[in-house]
Design an enzyme around this catalytic site. Sequence first.
Site, PDB file in Angstrom:
ATOM      1  N   HIS A 104      -8.395  -3.643   9.969  1.00  9.76           N
ATOM      2  CA  HIS A 104      -9.297  -2.562   9.547  1.00  9.76           C
ATOM      3  C   HIS A 104      -9.797  -2.837   8.129  1.00  9.76           C
ATOM      4  O   HIS A 104     -10.989  -2.750   7.835  1.00  9.76           O
ATOM      5  CB  HIS A 104      -8.567  -1.213   9.596  1.00  9.76           C
ATOM      6  CG  HIS A 104      -9.240  -0.123   8.825  1.00  9.76           C
ATOM      7  ND1 HIS A 104      -9.161  -0.022   7.446  1.00  9.76           N
ATOM      8  CD2 HIS A 104     -10.038   0.904   9.215  1.00  9.76           C
ATOM      9  CE1 HIS A 104      -9.871   1.005   7.023  1.00  9.76           C
ATOM     10  NE2 HIS A 104     -10.413   1.594   8.084  1.00  9.76           N
ATOM     11  N   ASN A 105      -8.878  -3.164   7.240  1.00 10.79           N
ATOM     12  CA  ASN A 105      -9.271  -3.402   5.841  1.00 10.79           C
ATOM     13  C   ASN A 105     -10.164  -4.638   5.723  1.00 10.79           C
ATOM     14  O   ASN A 105     -11.120  -4.642   4.944  1.00 10.79           O
ATOM     15  CB  ASN A 105      -8.040  -3.558   4.952  1.00 10.79           C
ATOM     16  CG  ASN A 105      -7.429  -2.216   4.594  1.00 10.79           C
ATOM     17  OD1 ASN A 105      -7.579  -1.246   5.327  1.00 10.79           O
ATOM     18  ND2 ASN A 105      -6.752  -2.143   3.477  1.00 10.79           N
ATOM     19  N   THR A 115      11.236  10.318  -9.114  1.00 12.61           N
ATOM     20  CA  THR A 115      11.194  11.143 -10.322  1.00 12.61           C
ATOM     21  C   THR A 115      11.114  12.583  -9.834  1.00 12.61           C
ATOM     22  O   THR A 115      10.068  13.057  -9.401  1.00 12.61           O
ATOM     23  CB  THR A 115       9.953  10.790 -11.169  1.00 12.61           C
ATOM     24  OG1 THR A 115       9.923   9.381 -11.343  1.00 12.61           O
ATOM     25  CG2 THR A 115       9.959  11.487 -12.507  1.00 12.61           C
ATOM     26  N   LYS A 154      -4.038  -2.177  10.747  1.00 13.92           N
ATOM     27  CA  LYS A 154      -4.558  -1.647   9.475  1.00 13.92           C
ATOM     28  C   LYS A 154      -5.105  -2.793   8.609  1.00 13.92           C
ATOM     29  O   LYS A 154      -6.123  -2.646   7.931  1.00 13.92           O
ATOM     30  CB  LYS A 154      -3.465  -0.869   8.733  1.00 13.92           C
ATOM     31  CG  LYS A 154      -3.869  -0.386   7.332  1.00 13.92           C
ATOM     32  CD  LYS A 154      -5.051   0.582   7.409  1.00 13.92           C
ATOM     33  CE  LYS A 154      -5.451   1.293   6.152  1.00 13.92           C
ATOM     34  NZ  LYS A 154      -5.549   0.681   4.902  1.00 13.92           N
ATOM     35  N   SER A 169      -5.327   5.363   6.952  1.00 11.96           N
ATOM     36  CA  SER A 169      -6.605   5.089   6.293  1.00 11.96           C
ATOM     37  C   SER A 169      -7.388   6.374   6.067  1.00 11.96           C
ATOM     38  O   SER A 169      -7.253   7.333   6.815  1.00 11.96           O
ATOM     39  CB  SER A 169      -7.456   4.142   7.144  1.00 11.96           C
ATOM     40  OG  SER A 169      -8.695   3.934   6.500  1.00 11.96           O
ATOM     41  N   GLU A 175     -13.429  -3.590   6.744  1.00 10.52           N
ATOM     42  CA  GLU A 175     -13.951  -2.773   5.626  1.00 10.52           C
ATOM     43  C   GLU A 175     -14.583  -3.696   4.567  1.00 10.52           C
ATOM     44  O   GLU A 175     -15.692  -3.442   4.081  1.00 10.52           O
ATOM     45  CB  GLU A 175     -12.784  -1.966   5.060  1.00 10.52           C
ATOM     46  CG  GLU A 175     -13.037  -1.199   3.791  1.00 10.52           C
ATOM     47  CD  GLU A 175     -11.728  -0.564   3.248  1.00 10.52           C
ATOM     48  OE1 GLU A 175     -11.035   0.130   4.016  1.00 10.52           O
ATOM     49  OE2 GLU A 175     -11.403  -0.796   2.073  1.00 10.52           O
ATOM     50  N   TYR A 176     -13.892  -4.778   4.231  1.00 10.70           N
ATOM     51  CA  TYR A 176     -14.445  -5.748   3.271  1.00 10.70           C
ATOM     52  C   TYR A 176     -15.794  -6.281   3.789  1.00 10.70           C
ATOM     53  O   TYR A 176     -16.759  -6.422   3.039  1.00 10.70           O
ATOM     54  CB  TYR A 176     -13.508  -6.947   3.106  1.00 10.70           C
ATOM     55  CG  TYR A 176     -12.390  -6.830   2.097  1.00 10.70           C
ATOM     56  CD1 TYR A 176     -11.525  -5.739   2.090  1.00 10.70           C
ATOM     57  CD2 TYR A 176     -12.161  -7.850   1.173  1.00 10.70           C
ATOM     58  CE1 TYR A 176     -10.475  -5.666   1.184  1.00 10.70           C
ATOM     59  CE2 TYR A 176     -11.115  -7.781   0.260  1.00 10.70           C
ATOM     60  CZ  TYR A 176     -10.269  -6.687   0.280  1.00 10.70           C
ATOM     61  OH  TYR A 176      -9.228  -6.629  -0.617  1.00 10.70           O
ATOM     62  N   ARG A 185     -16.107 -11.677  -3.101  1.00 12.99           N
ATOM     63  CA  ARG A 185     -15.430 -10.954  -4.191  1.00 12.99           C
ATOM     64  C   ARG A 185     -14.892 -11.951  -5.221  1.00 12.99           C
ATOM     65  O   ARG A 185     -14.960 -11.706  -6.428  1.00 12.99           O
ATOM     66  CB  ARG A 185     -14.279 -10.101  -3.637  1.00 12.99           C
ATOM     67  CG  ARG A 185     -14.752  -8.916  -2.830  1.00 12.99           C
ATOM     68  CD  ARG A 185     -13.614  -7.912  -2.614  1.00 12.99           C
ATOM     69  NE  ARG A 185     -13.996  -6.892  -1.653  1.00 12.99           N
ATOM     70  CZ  ARG A 185     -13.355  -5.745  -1.473  1.00 12.99           C
ATOM     71  NH1 ARG A 185     -12.287  -5.463  -2.189  1.00 12.99           N
ATOM     72  NH2 ARG A 185     -13.765  -4.868  -0.580  1.00 12.99           N
ATOM     73  N   LYS A 189      -7.091  -5.804  -3.567  1.00 10.74           N
ATOM     74  CA  LYS A 189      -5.626  -5.696  -3.605  1.00 10.74           C
ATOM     75  C   LYS A 189      -4.958  -6.649  -2.632  1.00 10.74           C
ATOM     76  O   LYS A 189      -3.746  -6.779  -2.635  1.00 10.74           O
ATOM     77  CB  LYS A 189      -5.211  -4.261  -3.318  1.00 10.74           C
ATOM     78  CG  LYS A 189      -5.621  -3.308  -4.418  1.00 10.74           C
ATOM     79  CD  LYS A 189      -4.865  -2.003  -4.338  1.00 10.74           C
ATOM     80  CE  LYS A 189      -5.636  -0.897  -5.012  1.00 10.74           C
ATOM     81  NZ  LYS A 189      -6.774  -0.426  -4.168  1.00 10.74           N
ATOM     82  N   VAL A 213      -0.799  11.112  -4.956  1.00 11.26           N
ATOM     83  CA  VAL A 213      -1.765  12.021  -4.316  1.00 11.26           C
ATOM     84  C   VAL A 213      -1.796  11.886  -2.790  1.00 11.26           C
ATOM     85  O   VAL A 213      -1.821  12.892  -2.066  1.00 11.26           O
ATOM     86  CB  VAL A 213      -3.192  11.785  -4.880  1.00 11.26           C
ATOM     87  CG1 VAL A 213      -4.146  12.824  -4.346  1.00 11.26           C
ATOM     88  CG2 VAL A 213      -3.173  11.821  -6.396  1.00 11.26           C
ATOM     89  N   MET A 214      -1.742  10.633  -2.306  1.00 11.69           N
ATOM     90  CA  MET A 214      -1.761  10.433  -0.840  1.00 11.69           C
ATOM     91  C   MET A 214      -0.592  11.157  -0.182  1.00 11.69           C
ATOM     92  O   MET A 214      -0.756  11.822   0.841  1.00 11.69           O
ATOM     93  CB  MET A 214      -1.653   8.931  -0.503  1.00 11.69           C
ATOM     94  CG  MET A 214      -2.877   8.118  -0.733  1.00 11.69           C
ATOM     95  SD  MET A 214      -4.168   8.418   0.477  1.00 11.69           S
ATOM     96  CE  MET A 214      -3.527   7.603   1.927  1.00 11.69           C
ATOM     97  N   GLY A 215       0.596  10.997  -0.770  1.00  7.85           N
ATOM     98  CA  GLY A 215       1.794  11.619  -0.212  1.00  7.85           C
ATOM     99  C   GLY A 215       1.690  13.130  -0.227  1.00  7.85           C
ATOM    100  O   GLY A 215       1.959  13.808   0.778  1.00  7.85           O
ATOM    101  N   ASN A 251      10.772  12.719  -4.212  1.00  7.26           N
ATOM    102  CA  ASN A 251      10.215  11.677  -5.068  1.00  7.26           C
ATOM    103  C   ASN A 251      11.326  11.199  -5.990  1.00  7.26           C
ATOM    104  O   ASN A 251      12.175  11.982  -6.405  1.00  7.26           O
ATOM    105  CB  ASN A 251       9.062  12.278  -5.901  1.00  7.26           C
ATOM    106  CG  ASN A 251       8.219  11.200  -6.528  1.00  7.26           C
ATOM    107  OD1 ASN A 251       7.398  10.585  -5.850  1.00  7.26           O
ATOM    108  ND2 ASN A 251       8.423  10.941  -7.803  1.00  7.26           N
TER     109      ASN A 251
END
Length: 508
Positions: free
Chosen positions: A206-207, A54, A203, A148, A210-211, A307, A280, A32-34, A52
Amino acid sequence: MSNQAVARLAGINVGSPAPHPSADFGLIGLAVMGQNLILNGADKGFTVCAYNRTTSKVDRFLDNEAKGKSIVGAHSVEEFCAKLKKPRRIMLLVMAGKPVDDFIDALLPHLEKGDIIIDGGNSHFPDSNRRTKALAEKGISFVGSGVSGGEEGARYGPSLMPGGNEAAWPHIKDIFQSIAAKSDDGEPCCDWVGDEGAGHFIKMVHNGIEYGDMQLICEAYDIMKRGLGMPVSEIAEVFAQWNNGVLDSFLIEITRDVLRYNDDDGTPLVEKILDQAGQKGTGKWTAINSLDLGMPVTLIGEAVFARCLSAIKPDRIRASKLLGGPTPKFTGDKQAFIKDLEQALYASKIISYAQGFMLIQEAAKEYGWKLNKPSIALMWRGGCIIRSVFLKDITNAYRTNPNLENLLFDGFFNKAIHNAQDGWRNVVSKVALWGIPAPAFSTALSFYDGYRTESLPANLLQAQRDYFGAHTFRIKPEYANNNFPEGKDIHVNWTGRGGNVSASTYIA
Ligand code: 6PG
């Protein structure tokens, strides 16, 4: 079925007639992002080539979402590369790790010097360092770009944080800044970050932030729920109110919406969600990097550990039966306490961003990167998960003084944190008495108090280290003399001479 699919079934190789290089850029990876980034690019007037592994996904995309737009497809890497204008601009939006290297290897035979490979996944920055160097040797420019904003951001304007081989920037700038989100002043939330893996490093931070932001919000919710005994619907309205003030941000806004969301039985869905957090790994990378660089990025560290603590639910269930503590009981002015909580959240957030920028500053030194701090704050102003009004103030702080040593020394933030202090201290002390965990609020305050303390108890710690391991210490300049010279590593035989330590010192 698409014409291309029919042609393929009929044994006609749709990729074979040397395709006209019509596409301004190509994107590999049609999750979806792509797909959304391609659609975003097409909306901005670019012709985009989609590929892609596939290939049925390419056909499905061309026949549906991409129909009628300036989007072409390819069914092999060779065909994909042949359809791109030169220098070729290729973005990979595939899983971080081996798939990125595999695609780079598959692309290389079809590329020419000057072509550009962009990795838009959540790759670990050391991998981007390695790829930048390895591809530069082959004459290919590599760009590792933070992306992001999730699926929505990719479709309508993400925050983009590109770094790597700077030779690529003039060729991708227009595309990147066109598809990126715009700040409320109309500036694109995208600029060149710096060398090698700097884009993915930013990035990663940034994450991590975000945490931290998410953990602070969760603590505020818990304090209102268990400390003040408020129903979820009432807590939602506090977040709604906070979203009109200094905390105005995407994460506060979605928290309001999450808390307002009721299940079919009319009760808040959030209360039914299992309290075990996933992750992740990007927050963990930030915490590990802060340890590697010796920077006290304590709030992100606590957010990662929070977490982890949530994830060991079976242990917590058992401990809840065995380990006692106080029962929260609030007395006093609830509205005043909620105001203090807002201040505590604001002050802790200032600390978290100050720590994040300390890490960025240290990384620039350690890795020899030139980083543009005002641009970093600007890139986070819109499109990304941590977007907020607050980042406008950070952008201003670094624009006023790009060499600002610490965000806390900026006039605006210095004043803000002083104004927030009383409320912040009230909240941290109350939750300790109530037995409600608030690791992010507490570590932020401890950091603030530690950072502003000229003399910490590390003098005793150094003595302990020297006592058991002869690790040596240094003397405070004002106490230097012949036995304890300034700037020298000194060892004392702490047990050998009673009080007469000076006779047993030596200078290492
Ligand atoms: C973004 C997000 C994105 C992703 C997080 C989730 O900027 O769009 O940060 O990258 O949602 O990586 O991370 P966790 O699964 O570790 O919470």
